[in-house]
Design an enzyme around this catalytic site. Structure first.
Site, PDB file in Angstrom:
ATOM      1  N   HIS A 167      38.869  80.844  35.266  1.00 21.83           N
ATOM      2  CA  HIS A 167      39.443  80.547  33.947  1.00 21.83           C
ATOM      3  C   HIS A 167      38.373  80.648  32.855  1.00 21.83           C
ATOM      4  O   HIS A 167      38.061  79.681  32.175  1.00 21.83           O
ATOM      5  CB  HIS A 167      40.096  79.166  33.955  1.00 21.83           C
ATOM      6  CG  HIS A 167      40.725  78.810  32.638  1.00 21.83           C
ATOM      7  ND1 HIS A 167      41.803  79.486  32.120  1.00 21.83           N
ATOM      8  CD2 HIS A 167      40.407  77.865  31.722  1.00 21.83           C
ATOM      9  CE1 HIS A 167      42.128  78.977  30.948  1.00 21.83           C
ATOM     10  NE2 HIS A 167      41.294  77.983  30.672  1.00 21.83           N
TER      11      HIS A 167
ATOM     12  N   ASP B  14      46.630  81.048  31.619  1.00 21.97           N
ATOM     13  CA  ASP B  14      46.377  82.490  31.700  1.00 21.97           C
ATOM     14  C   ASP B  14      47.653  83.235  32.106  1.00 21.97           C
ATOM     15  O   ASP B  14      47.949  84.320  31.599  1.00 21.97           O
ATOM     16  CB  ASP B  14      45.250  82.769  32.704  1.00 21.97           C
ATOM     17  CG  ASP B  14      44.002  81.970  32.367  1.00 21.97           C
ATOM     18  OD1 ASP B  14      43.652  81.916  31.177  1.00 21.97           O
ATOM     19  OD2 ASP B  14      43.398  81.370  33.280  1.00 21.97           O
TER      20      ASP B  14
HETATM   21  N1  LIG Z   1      42.404  74.739  31.533  1.00 15.71           N
HETATM   22  C1  LIG Z   1      43.024  75.085  30.425  1.00 15.71           C
HETATM   23  O1  LIG Z   1      43.903  75.936  30.421  1.00 15.71           O
HETATM   24  C2  LIG Z   1      42.677  74.430  29.133  1.00 15.71           C
HETATM   25  C3  LIG Z   1      41.578  73.633  29.050  1.00 15.71           C
HETATM   26  N2  LIG Z   1      41.266  73.002  27.880  1.00 15.71           N
HETATM   27  C4  LIG Z   1      40.136  72.084  27.903  1.00 15.71           C
HETATM   28  O2  LIG Z   1      40.642  70.755  27.873  1.00 15.71           O
HETATM   29  C5  LIG Z   1      39.688  69.887  27.260  1.00 15.71           C
HETATM   30  C6  LIG Z   1      40.340  69.072  26.155  1.00 15.71           C
HETATM   31  O3  LIG Z   1      40.700  69.901  25.073  1.00 15.71           O
HETATM   32  P1  LIG Z   1      41.343  69.270  23.747  1.00 15.71           P
HETATM   33  O4  LIG Z   1      42.441  68.357  24.132  1.00 15.71           O
HETATM   34  O5  LIG Z   1      41.619  70.396  22.844  1.00 15.71           O
HETATM   35  O6  LIG Z   1      40.097  68.417  23.209  1.00 15.71           O
HETATM   36  P2  LIG Z   1      40.151  67.122  22.268  1.00 15.71           P
HETATM   37  O7  LIG Z   1      38.761  66.852  21.807  1.00 15.71           O
HETATM   38  O8  LIG Z   1      41.228  67.256  21.257  1.00 15.71           O
HETATM   39  O9  LIG Z   1      40.596  65.969  23.279  1.00 15.71           O
HETATM   40  C7  LIG Z   1      39.794  65.537  24.319  1.00 15.71           C
HETATM   41  C8  LIG Z   1      40.118  64.084  24.579  1.00 15.71           C
HETATM   42  O10 LIG Z   1      39.317  63.658  25.666  1.00 15.71           O
HETATM   43  C9  LIG Z   1      38.897  62.352  25.380  1.00 15.71           C
HETATM   44  N3  LIG Z   1      37.733  61.978  26.165  1.00 15.71           N
HETATM   45  C10 LIG Z   1      36.434  62.276  25.956  1.00 15.71           C
HETATM   46  N4  LIG Z   1      35.673  61.688  26.890  1.00 15.71           N
HETATM   47  C11 LIG Z   1      36.506  61.040  27.719  1.00 15.71           C
HETATM   48  C12 LIG Z   1      36.325  60.244  28.861  1.00 15.71           C
HETATM   49  N5  LIG Z   1      35.114  59.996  29.364  1.00 15.71           N
HETATM   50  N6  LIG Z   1      37.416  59.724  29.451  1.00 15.71           N
HETATM   51  C13 LIG Z   1      38.648  59.959  28.952  1.00 15.71           C
HETATM   52  N7  LIG Z   1      38.888  60.697  27.870  1.00 15.71           N
HETATM   53  C14 LIG Z   1      37.827  61.225  27.259  1.00 15.71           C
HETATM   54  C15 LIG Z   1      38.616  62.346  23.881  1.00 15.71           C
HETATM   55  O11 LIG Z   1      38.595  61.035  23.362  1.00 15.71           O
HETATM   56  C16 LIG Z   1      39.787  63.157  23.386  1.00 15.71           C
HETATM   57  O12 LIG Z   1      40.899  62.351  23.067  1.00 15.71           O
HETATM   58  C17 LIG Z   1      38.551  70.799  26.775  1.00 15.71           C
HETATM   59  O13 LIG Z   1      37.512  70.800  27.706  1.00 15.71           O
HETATM   60  C18 LIG Z   1      39.222  72.159  26.699  1.00 15.71           C
HETATM   61  O14 LIG Z   1      38.303  73.211  26.801  1.00 15.71           O
HETATM   62  C19 LIG Z   1      42.045  73.126  26.778  1.00 15.71           C
HETATM   63  C20 LIG Z   1      43.135  73.937  26.805  1.00 15.71           C
HETATM   64  C21 LIG Z   1      43.536  74.678  27.970  1.00 15.71           C
HETATM   65  O1  LIG Z   2      39.851  78.577  25.511  1.00 15.00           O
HETATM   66  C1  LIG Z   2      39.619  77.352  25.539  1.00 15.00           C
HETATM   67  O2  LIG Z   2      38.563  76.835  25.162  1.00 15.00           O
HETATM   68  C2  LIG Z   2      40.670  76.448  26.096  1.00 15.00           C
HETATM   69  C3  LIG Z   2      41.262  77.111  27.242  1.00 15.00           C
HETATM   70  O3  LIG Z   2      40.756  77.020  28.347  1.00 15.00           O
HETATM   71  C4  LIG Z   2      42.321  78.081  26.985  1.00 15.00           C
HETATM   72  O4  LIG Z   2      42.970  78.013  25.923  1.00 15.00           O
HETATM   73  O5  LIG Z   2      42.521  78.934  27.842  1.00 15.00           O
END
Ligand SMILES: NC(=O)C1=CN([C@@H]2O[C@H](COP(=O)(O)OP(=O)(O)OC[C@H]3O[C@@H](n4cnc5c(N)ncnc54)[C@H](O)[C@@H]3O)[C@@H](O)[C@H]2O)C=CC1
Ligand SMILES: O=C([O-])CC(=O)C(=O)O
Length: 344
Positions: free
Chosen positions: A220, A193
């Protein structure tokens, strides 16, 4: 000519690294792997990424492999960890990379870690809110945090998995149950953010984003993401239209694009804090007394023990005071939902 004993040892070490069975190593071969430290690896911190094969996890792994503060990088996922580990391990930077696949290897992935970064779980699809991810990600975060409590209870935890507003309270409850909870060490990653806010504000002001600092407080998700545009550095002012445009764009940036850069930037700030660097201040979603809510994102000072100081919000203008009330209302429900998930 026969290879020397030393050369034989070297060959054994290299093949231990390359062989696919590296991913199901048992006690004896772990010893061999422990000897397999790259020369450039020390000194530094041991970092694990849980969910390392995902959309955030892969570029995050790459960025942390480039971080000179990292000596050992453990990449854990329930799928594809071997391929990602092989890719990242070929980078000619200091950190030693090891891969761990599936639940049976979670404990090995976590043992001895200084920092654990968690981007594991499902991401949003178009039309979903972050809260729509709760049902799946809450259970994933619980399991991973149970592993942390058991294997590296003193590690700093950077929680990325959404909904952060609920997953951080979930992690806190898991650690409380295990008797390992230290609020300073649990940090929800809201850096994205701030990164977005800096970029979008710089665009409007015609400045280099690296010169801009926008505090973003609250949580967030949606209206809980509250940019304090009255506190932008360098000091500046915005029209009502600009304030509304920027606030909306920052609150909804996640629907445009997600990225790992912010997660790597935040992990780097935590590592510099662990090293003892002075003046490391970033926004994060932490246990907090800044408002009446038990968790809140605001500027925190990162040090050897995690979030060592949590800063007050400072003076808010009327627009921000109104935004704060809206943010708190939604945040309260999200926090309670996380707490109830564990206490039920
Ligand atoms: N806080 C933030 O700023 C952000 C948060 N996110 C969040 O991060 C998370 C991941 O997003 P992406 O990488 O885009 O998703 P993605 O689906 O591309 O990757 C998620 C990974 O987690 C793995 N996974 C699932 N269950 C698991 C477990 N029990 N143990 C270990 N690994 C496991 C999957 O196999 C996959 O490789 C989502 O919840 C998303 O909303 C994403 C971007 C920014
Ligand atoms: O928006 C989403 O789902 C992933 C995230 O938290 C971000 O990009 O800020």
């Amino acid at each position: 000519m026969q290879p020397s004993a030393e050369a034989n040892q070297r060959i054994a070490r290299i093949s231990a690294h390359l062989h696919p069975s590296n991913f199901q190593m048992e006690e004896g071969s772990n010893l061999r792997r422990a000897n397999c430290r790259a020369k450039g690896g020390a000194p530094g911190f041991k970092v694990a990424i849980l969910g390392a094969a995902g959309g955030i996890g892969q570029p995050l792994s790459l960025l942390l492999k480039m971080n000179p503060l990292v000596s050992v990088l453990h990449l854990y996922d329930v799928v594809n960890a071997p391929g990602v580990t092989a890719d990242v391990s070929h980078m000619d930077t200091g950190a030693v990379v090891r891969g761990f696949l599936g639940q049976p290897q979670l404990e090995s992935a976590l043992t001895g870690m200084d920092l654990v970064v968690i981007p594991a779980g499902v991401p949003r699809k178009p039309g979903m809110t972050r809260d729509d991810l709760f049902n799946i990600n809450a259970g994933i975060v619980r399991t991973l945090c149970e592993g942390i409590a058991k294997c590296c209870p003193n590690a700093i935890v950077n929680l990325i998995s959404n909904p952060v507003n609920s997953t951080v309270p979930i992690a806190a409850e898991v650690f409380k149950k295990a008797g390992t909870y230290d609020p300073k060490r649990l940090l929800g990653v809201t850096m994205l953010d701030v990164v977005r806010a800096n970029t979008f504000v710089a665009e409007v002001l015609g400045l280099d984003p690296r010169e801009v600092d926008v505090p973003v407080v609250g949580g967030h998700a949606g209206v809980t993401i509250l940019p304090l545009l009255s506190q932008v550095k360098p000091p500046c002012s915005f029209t009502t239209e600009e304030t509304e445009y920027l606030t909306n764009r920052i609150q909804n940036g996640g629907t445009e694009v997600v990225e790992a850069y912010a997660a790597a930037k935040f992990a780097d700030a935590c590592l510099r804090g662990l090293r003892g660097d002075a003046g490391i201040v970033e926004c994060s979603f932490v246990a907090s007394q800044v408002t009446e809510l038990p968790f809140f994102a605001s500027k925190v000072r990162l040090g050897r023990t995690g979030a060592e100081e949590i800063y007050q919000l400072g003076p808010l203008n009327e627009y921000e005071r109104f935004g704060l009330e809206k943010a708190k209302k939604e945040l309260e429900g999200s926090i309670q939902k996380g707490v109830s998930f564990i206490r039920k």
